[in-house]
Motif scaffolding. Structure first.
Motif, PDB file in Angstrom:
ATOM      1  N   CYS A 137       0.864  -1.187   0.000  1.00  0.00           N
ATOM      2  CA  CYS A 137       0.000   0.000   0.000  1.00  0.00           C
ATOM      3  C   CYS A 137       0.898   1.234   0.000  1.00  0.00           C
ATOM      4  CB  CYS A 137      -0.929  -0.006   1.221  1.00  0.00           C
ATOM      5  SG  CYS A 137      -0.101   0.087   2.823  1.00  0.00           S
ATOM      6  N   SER A 138       0.276   2.404  -0.114  1.00  0.00           N
ATOM      7  CA  SER A 138       1.062   3.637  -0.100  1.00  0.00           C
ATOM      8  C   SER A 138       1.510   3.947   1.322  1.00  0.00           C
ATOM      9  CB  SER A 138       0.228   4.800  -0.643  1.00  0.00           C
ATOM     10  OG  SER A 138      -0.788   5.141   0.293  1.00  0.00           O
ATOM     11  N   ALA A 139       2.537   4.775   1.446  1.00  0.00           N
ATOM     12  CA  ALA A 139       3.027   5.163   2.773  1.00  0.00           C
ATOM     13  C   ALA A 139       1.951   5.925   3.537  1.00  0.00           C
ATOM     14  CB  ALA A 139       4.295   6.010   2.644  1.00  0.00           C
ATOM     15  N   VAL A 140       1.169   6.745   2.840  1.00  0.00           N
ATOM     16  CA  VAL A 140       0.096   7.497   3.497  1.00  0.00           C
ATOM     17  C   VAL A 140      -0.958   6.544   4.037  1.00  0.00           C
ATOM     18  CG1 VAL A 140      -1.759   9.162   3.110  1.00  0.00           C
ATOM     19  CG2 VAL A 140       0.502   9.575   2.135  1.00  0.00           C
ATOM     20  N   ALA A 141      -1.361   5.574   3.239  1.00  0.00           N
ATOM     21  CA  ALA A 141      -2.354   4.591   3.692  1.00  0.00           C
ATOM     22  C   ALA A 141      -1.810   3.806   4.876  1.00  0.00           C
ATOM     23  CB  ALA A 141      -2.727   3.648   2.553  1.00  0.00           C
ATOM     24  N   PHE A 142      -0.517   3.473   4.839  1.00  0.00           N
ATOM     25  CA  PHE A 142       0.070   2.723   5.952  1.00  0.00           C
ATOM     26  C   PHE A 142       0.085   3.563   7.224  1.00  0.00           C
ATOM     27  CE2 PHE A 142       3.506   1.276   8.645  1.00  0.00           C
ATOM     28  CZ  PHE A 142       3.141  -0.052   8.799  1.00  0.00           C
ATOM     29  N   LYS A 143       0.428   4.851   7.106  1.00  0.00           N
ATOM     30  CA  LYS A 143       0.440   5.728   8.285  1.00  0.00           C
ATOM     31  C   LYS A 143      -0.948   5.809   8.916  1.00  0.00           C
ATOM     32  CE  LYS A 143       4.367   8.458   6.786  1.00  0.00           C
ATOM     33  NZ  LYS A 143       4.847   9.731   6.274  1.00  0.00           N
ATOM     34  N   VAL A 144      -1.975   5.880   8.088  1.00  0.00           N
ATOM     35  CA  VAL A 144      -3.350   5.900   8.609  1.00  0.00           C
ATOM     36  C   VAL A 144      -3.649   4.582   9.306  1.00  0.00           C
ATOM     37  CG1 VAL A 144      -5.785   5.950   7.924  1.00  0.00           C
ATOM     38  CG2 VAL A 144      -4.173   7.583   6.927  1.00  0.00           C
ATOM     39  N   ARG A 145      -3.230   3.470   8.680  1.00  0.00           N
ATOM     40  CA  ARG A 145      -3.448   2.140   9.260  1.00  0.00           C
ATOM     41  C   ARG A 145      -2.785   2.022  10.628  1.00  0.00           C
ATOM     42  NH1 ARG A 145      -2.327  -2.879   5.172  1.00  0.00           N
ATOM     43  NH2 ARG A 145      -3.735  -1.805   3.760  1.00  0.00           N
ATOM     44  N   VAL A 146      -1.536   2.480  10.725  1.00  0.00           N
ATOM     45  CA  VAL A 146      -0.797   2.403  11.984  1.00  0.00           C
ATOM     46  C   VAL A 146      -1.431   3.297  13.041  1.00  0.00           C
ATOM     47  CG1 VAL A 146       1.404   2.996  13.093  1.00  0.00           C
ATOM     48  CG2 VAL A 146       1.386   1.676  11.006  1.00  0.00           C
ATOM     49  N   HIS A 147      -1.832   4.496  12.643  1.00  0.00           N
ATOM     50  CA  HIS A 147      -2.477   5.420  13.590  1.00  0.00           C
ATOM     51  C   HIS A 147      -3.727   4.780  14.183  1.00  0.00           C
ATOM     52  CE1 HIS A 147      -3.992   9.111  15.337  1.00  0.00           C
ATOM     53  NE2 HIS A 147      -5.132   8.924  14.684  1.00  0.00           N
ATOM     54  N   ARG A 148      -4.557   4.206  13.333  1.00  0.00           N
ATOM     55  CA  ARG A 148      -5.791   3.571  13.806  1.00  0.00           C
ATOM     56  C   ARG A 148      -5.479   2.336  14.653  1.00  0.00           C
ATOM     57  NH1 ARG A 148      -9.150   4.269   8.162  1.00  0.00           N
ATOM     58  NH2 ARG A 148      -9.569   6.484   8.441  1.00  0.00           N
ATOM     59  N   ALA A 149      -4.482   1.573  14.240  1.00  0.00           N
ATOM     60  CA  ALA A 149      -4.113   0.373  15.002  1.00  0.00           C
ATOM     61  C   ALA A 149      -3.593   0.751  16.392  1.00  0.00           C
ATOM     62  CB  ALA A 149      -3.057  -0.431  14.242  1.00  0.00           C
ATOM     63  N   ARG A 150      -2.814   1.828  16.471  1.00  0.00           N
ATOM     64  CA  ARG A 150      -2.317   2.277  17.779  1.00  0.00           C
ATOM     65  C   ARG A 150      -3.465   2.718  18.683  1.00  0.00           C
ATOM     66  NH1 ARG A 150       2.848   5.550  15.418  1.00  0.00           N
ATOM     67  NH2 ARG A 150       4.309   3.813  15.501  1.00  0.00           N
ATOM     68  N   ARG A 151      -4.438   3.427  18.117  1.00  0.00           N
ATOM     69  CA  ARG A 151      -5.603   3.845  18.915  1.00  0.00           C
ATOM     70  C   ARG A 151      -6.368   2.629  19.427  1.00  0.00           C
ATOM     71  NH1 ARG A 151      -8.376   8.188  15.248  1.00  0.00           N
ATOM     72  NH2 ARG A 151      -9.564   6.311  14.863  1.00  0.00           N
ATOM     73  N   ARG A 152      -6.565   1.633  18.564  1.00  0.00           N
ATOM     74  CA  ARG A 152      -7.283   0.422  18.986  1.00  0.00           C
ATOM     75  C   ARG A 152      -6.506  -0.319  20.070  1.00  0.00           C
ATOM     76  NH1 ARG A 152      -7.889  -0.179  13.089  1.00  0.00           N
ATOM     77  NH2 ARG A 152      -9.926   0.643  12.573  1.00  0.00           N
ATOM     78  N   LEU A 153      -5.182  -0.405  19.898  1.00  0.00           N
ATOM     79  CA  LEU A 153      -4.350  -1.069  20.900  1.00  0.00           C
ATOM     80  C   LEU A 153      -4.414  -0.325  22.228  1.00  0.00           C
ATOM     81  CD1 LEU A 153      -2.289  -3.307  21.572  1.00  0.00           C
ATOM     82  CD2 LEU A 153      -0.498  -1.735  20.805  1.00  0.00           C
ATOM     83  N   ALA A 154      -4.361   0.987  22.187  1.00  0.00           N
ATOM     84  CA  ALA A 154      -4.430   1.781  23.419  1.00  0.00           C
ATOM     85  C   ALA A 154      -5.758   1.543  24.133  1.00  0.00           C
ATOM     86  CB  ALA A 154      -4.251   3.266  23.110  1.00  0.00           C
ATOM     87  N   ARG A 155      -6.863   1.477  23.375  1.00  0.00           N
ATOM     88  CA  ARG A 155      -8.167   1.219  23.994  1.00  0.00           C
ATOM     89  C   ARG A 155      -8.199  -0.162  24.634  1.00  0.00           C
ATOM     90  NH1 ARG A 155     -10.530   4.167  19.437  1.00  0.00           N
ATOM     91  NH2 ARG A 155     -10.759   2.185  18.357  1.00  0.00           N
ATOM     92  N   LEU A 156      -7.628  -1.161  23.959  1.00  0.00           N
ATOM     93  CA  LEU A 156      -7.599  -2.514  24.522  1.00  0.00           C
ATOM     94  C   LEU A 156      -6.759  -2.567  25.793  1.00  0.00           C
ATOM     95  CD1 LEU A 156      -7.263  -4.655  21.275  1.00  0.00           C
ATOM     96  CD2 LEU A 156      -9.233  -4.570  22.814  1.00  0.00           C
ATOM     97  N   LEU A 157      -5.615  -1.889  25.788  1.00  0.00           N
ATOM     98  CA  LEU A 157      -4.751  -1.879  26.972  1.00  0.00           C
ATOM     99  C   LEU A 157      -5.437  -1.143  28.123  1.00  0.00           C
ATOM    100  CD1 LEU A 157      -1.296  -1.210  25.298  1.00  0.00           C
ATOM    101  CD2 LEU A 157      -2.012  -3.305  26.467  1.00  0.00           C
ATOM    102  N   GLU A 158      -6.114  -0.046  27.808  1.00  0.00           N
ATOM    103  CA  GLU A 158      -6.825   0.702  28.848  1.00  0.00           C
ATOM    104  C   GLU A 158      -7.950  -0.143  29.439  1.00  0.00           C
ATOM    105  OE1 GLU A 158      -9.664   4.540  28.775  1.00  0.00           O
ATOM    106  OE2 GLU A 158      -7.644   4.859  27.956  1.00  0.00           O
ATOM    107  N   ALA A 159      -8.688  -0.841  28.604  1.00  0.00           N
ATOM    108  CA  ALA A 159      -9.773  -1.700  29.087  1.00  0.00           C
ATOM    109  C   ALA A 159      -9.229  -2.826  29.951  1.00  0.00           C
ATOM    110  CB  ALA A 159     -10.556  -2.267  27.905  1.00  0.00           C
ATOM    111  N   ALA A 160      -8.093  -3.382  29.564  1.00  0.00           N
ATOM    112  CA  ALA A 160      -7.490  -4.464  30.358  1.00  0.00           C
ATOM    113  C   ALA A 160      -7.036  -3.938  31.713  1.00  0.00           C
ATOM    114  CB  ALA A 160      -6.314  -5.074  29.595  1.00  0.00           C
ATOM    115  N   ASP A 161      -6.506  -2.720  31.756  1.00  0.00           N
ATOM    116  CA  ASP A 161      -6.085  -2.126  33.031  1.00  0.00           C
ATOM    117  C   ASP A 161      -7.278  -1.902  33.949  1.00  0.00           C
ATOM    118  OD1 ASP A 161      -3.421  -2.116  32.410  1.00  0.00           O
ATOM    119  OD2 ASP A 161      -3.359   0.001  31.818  1.00  0.00           O
ATOM    120  N   GLN A 162      -8.405  -1.498  33.397  1.00  0.00           N
ATOM    121  CA  GLN A 162      -9.587  -1.248  34.213  1.00  0.00           C
ATOM    122  C   GLN A 162     -10.200  -2.548  34.735  1.00  0.00           C
ATOM    123  OE1 GLN A 162     -12.133   1.138  31.764  1.00  0.00           O
ATOM    124  NE2 GLN A 162     -10.875   2.968  32.008  1.00  0.00           N
ATOM    125  N   GLU A 163     -10.060  -3.635  33.975  1.00  0.00           N
ATOM    126  CA  GLU A 163     -10.606  -4.927  34.390  1.00  0.00           C
ATOM    127  C   GLU A 163      -9.741  -5.608  35.444  1.00  0.00           C
ATOM    128  OE1 GLU A 163     -11.063  -7.300  30.912  1.00  0.00           O
ATOM    129  OE2 GLU A 163     -12.561  -5.961  30.045  1.00  0.00           O
TER     130      GLU A 163
END
Length: 182
Positions: A137-163
């Motif tokens: 894919c293009s570098a721009v598309a990859f940067k968007v993919r990584v940004h979204r993946a990091r946000r999803r990972l952060a939400r999962l880690l935050e939810a695990a900390d709260q549980e």
């Protein structure tokens, strides 16, 4: 230098990293076969390899793994039809090498695409441009993919900390020497 000498130099430089890349995604015995197939493909396309061949080699290795996984699924379906019984699936242990159990669980909670994008940067050490080439894919598309993946990972880690319950510590007694209170 001849093509053979150039290829040998590239092979010696890239083989350990390609093997490590593949070994994190499959079992060790299969990893060597996939890497051999990757470098056989590289030899066939040697004249067209980019100046920095590592991302291209990673992409060929990913494609080879995907081809093998599709073939394995076909064999499995055939065996199930023949035997008329299910065959247990073996779990993918590529992410199991992550030391932190919370992070490993969060990574496993991501989609395969999100996990691959994060691992290409965090584990393989690729920059956005090279990782984009690996994923096709293009570098721009990859940067968007990584940004979204990091946000999803952060939400999962935050939810695990709260549980996770707060740690409990045993109460300290104030008994002094020989069991007497201090």
């Amino acid at each position: 230098m001849t093509d053979e000498e150039l290829f040998t130099a590239m092979f010696r430089r890239c083989y350990p990293r390609v093997l490590a890349f593949v070994a994190r995604r499959t079992d060790p015995a299969r990893a060597h076969d996939v890497v051999a197939d990757t470098f056989a493909t590289a030899w066939r396309h040697f004249a067209r390899l980019p100046e920095e061949p590592l991302p291209w080699l990673y992409r060929v290795a990913r494609n080879s793994l995907a081809n093998e996984e599709r073939a394995a699924r076909r064999r499995l379906r055939l065996a199930e039809r023949i035997a008329r019984r299910g065959v247990p699936q073996t779990p993918d242990h590529a992410v199991a090498v992550v030391a932190d159990a919370g992070l490993r669980d969060a990574l496993l909670g991501l989609s395969a695409a999100d996990r691959e994008a994060l691992l290409l940067i965090g584990w393989e050490g690729l920059d956005h441009d090279d990782a984009a080439r690996v994923l096709g894919c293009s570098a721009v598309a990859f940067k968007v993919r990584v940004h979204r993946a990091r946000r999803r990972l952060a939400r999962l880690l935050e939810a695990a900390d709260q549980e996770r319950p707060a740690p409990t510590y045993p109460l300290r007694t104030t008994a002094g020497p020989r069991g007497r209170s201090a």
